[in-house]
Motif scaffolding. Structure first.
Motif, PDB file in Angstrom:
ATOM      1  N   CYS A 326       0.851  -1.185   0.000  1.00  0.00           N
ATOM      2  CA  CYS A 326       0.000   0.000   0.000  1.00  0.00           C
ATOM      3  C   CYS A 326       0.888   1.237   0.000  1.00  0.00           C
ATOM      4  O   CYS A 326       1.730   1.389   0.886  1.00  0.00           O
ATOM      5  N   CYS A 329       0.186   3.331   3.518  1.00  0.00           N
ATOM      6  CA  CYS A 329       0.599   2.873   4.850  1.00  0.00           C
ATOM      7  C   CYS A 329       1.673   1.785   4.817  1.00  0.00           C
ATOM      8  O   CYS A 329       2.066   1.269   5.862  1.00  0.00           O
ATOM      9  N   CYS A 344      -6.458  -1.418   0.136  1.00  0.00           N
ATOM     10  CA  CYS A 344      -5.594  -1.817   1.244  1.00  0.00           C
ATOM     11  C   CYS A 344      -6.454  -2.384   2.369  1.00  0.00           C
ATOM     12  O   CYS A 344      -7.381  -1.732   2.836  1.00  0.00           O
ATOM     13  N   CYS A 347      -5.615   0.088   5.650  1.00  0.00           N
ATOM     14  CA  CYS A 347      -6.083   1.473   5.787  1.00  0.00           C
ATOM     15  C   CYS A 347      -7.217   1.819   4.830  1.00  0.00           C
ATOM     16  O   CYS A 347      -7.755   2.921   4.877  1.00  0.00           O
ATOM     17  N   HIS A 349      -7.117   2.376   1.673  1.00  0.00           N
ATOM     18  CA  HIS A 349      -6.709   3.151   0.506  1.00  0.00           C
ATOM     19  C   HIS A 349      -7.030   2.366  -0.759  1.00  0.00           C
ATOM     20  O   HIS A 349      -6.677   1.196  -0.870  1.00  0.00           O
TER      21      HIS A 349
HETATM   22 ZN   LIG Z   1      -2.803   1.022   3.431  1.00  0.00          ZN
END
Ligand SMILES: [Zn+2]
Length: 388
Positions: A326, A329, A344, A347, A349
């Motif tokens: 990712c 993160c 992700c 997180c 994303h």
């Molecule tokens: Zn992430």
């Protein structure tokens, strides 16, 4: 930064026997020096080696003085490379044999360029050979490029070509805190995807050629493995045609990638280091297949050359996990990726999956560059380019 480009000049050669004799004798010299170095058990510096072999090369074999210098330099280079490979346990110490198909010349010493003529020192003295001057060569012959050690090569068609090595100093863009980086990810769903520090991106599909590559590989499988002569001829024809198509496409795409970099003021391009990737099990089979292909090496080499002409440097980075990490993160997981979408699991994303690789390579390039700077290196190590 030194930009280098080899252009291939087709020569009008009315007396191939004269060149044959010169190239054969030169190769005899190479093989003589090769045997000497092999017996020494390790490479020796050019100057020291020159002292050992000079009189034999001149008197016994009959080379011109400059030829003997070129022979020694070339053999020394080969054995240095061999020694590196031996150290890396990739091969063993062995005697290298040279085939009588090429010969090196030094500009201003035993070769010169004058209009449409190449002047070469042969065993029978200096000769001029007319070469075919095509428009695409003009930019290298306009006086802004210097010429380095170049090669006379006998191609498979039995005629001689001159591989002229052109070099020019280009101003390298300075890397500062505000430099722009660009990552190039190769061979996922797209031929290439690029992403810059400012998150400008572009997808390069490579057009028809990518499909053609698959068509050709399928056709190739259908051909009988032992085969008749005509099948073999067809295979040869196909691979030659495929090769040319891929090379054309690589030229086109690398040009587009570099001009995209120029438009977006990119200072450093990050590429995946694909050497030794076959040993890794963490890369999927499909990706390994595409990575193994010479076509991607060629594409990277073209990008590197073209970028260098624009003062943009390139660095090669470990590509492990670049498609599963990712970019926000740094969480790594196979589950982050699902076909063309990337979400992700840590997180949340989300992004087009093909962009992830390019973004991660960009960020690795940035990190790597600053690491080098902290260590006091102003230039990233440059990968040795093959001159074919
Ligand atoms: Zn992430």
């Amino acid at each position: 930064m030194l930009a280098a480009k080899t252009i291939i000049l087709k020569m009008d050669c009315p007396d191939p026997d004269r060149l044959d004799r010169t190239v054969w004798t030169y190769t005899e010299g190479m093989n003589y020096v090769s045997a000497v170095v092999h017996n020494l058990g390790k490479p020796k510096g050019s100057a020291a080696l020159q002292k050992i072999v000079y009189s034999a090369l001149r008197e016994k074999i009959g080379l011109k003085s400059q030829m003997s210098f070129n022979v020694v330099r070339q053999v020394t280079g080969t054995y240095r490379t061999l020694q590196e490979q031996v150290r890396a346990k990739k091969t063993v110490w062995q005697q290298i044999m040279y085939a009588p198909t090429s010969m090196t010349f030094s500009f201003g010493r035993d070769f010169s360029l004058d209009g449409d003529d190449i002047g070469l020192t042969t065993l029978n003295g200096r000769r001029k050979y007319r070469f075919f001057r095509y428009p695409h060569m003009e930019q290298y012959l306009d006086g802004t490029w210097k010429f380095g050690a170049s090669k006379l090569v006998k191609h498979l068609d039995g005629t001689y070509y001159f591989h002229l090595c052109c070099e020019r100093e280009t101003e390298t863009r300075e890397v500062t805190k505000s430099s722009t980086f660009m990552g190039v990810d190769l061979g996922q769903n797209f031929l290439a995807v690029t992403s810059t520090t400012d998150r400008k991106c572009r997808f390069f599909c490579g057009g028809k050629a990518k499909d053609l590559r698959n068509v050709y590989s399928t056709m190739r499988k259908r051909l009988p493995s032992k085969g008749t002569r005509s099948a073999k001829r067809m295979l040869k024809h196909l691979s030659g045609r495929e090769r040319r198509l891929m090379t054309d496409m690589n030229h086109r795409v690398s040009k587009e990638i570099v001009s995209f970099a120029v438009q977006n003021n990119v200072d450093v391009i990050g590429l995946e280091d694909l050497s030794g990737i076959g040993d890794r099990t963490k890369i999927s089979k499909r990706r390994r297949y595409t990575h193994h292909s010479w076509a991607f090496f060629e594409l990277q080499t073209f990008i590197e050359y073209k970028a260098r002409e624009k003062g943009i440097s390139t660095i090669y980075l470990d590509p492990a996990y670049t498609s599963q990490t990712c970019p926000r993160c740094n969480h790594i997981s196979k589950n982050n990726r699902n076909g063309r979408s990337f979400v992700c699991e840590c997180c949340g994303h989300s992004l087009h999956a093909d962009l992830i690789g390019a973004q991660n390579i960009e960020s690795r390039a940035r990190t790597y560059r600053y690491t080098l700077e902290v260590q006091g290196c102003s230039q990233p190590p440059i990968r040795e380019l093959s001159t074919r």
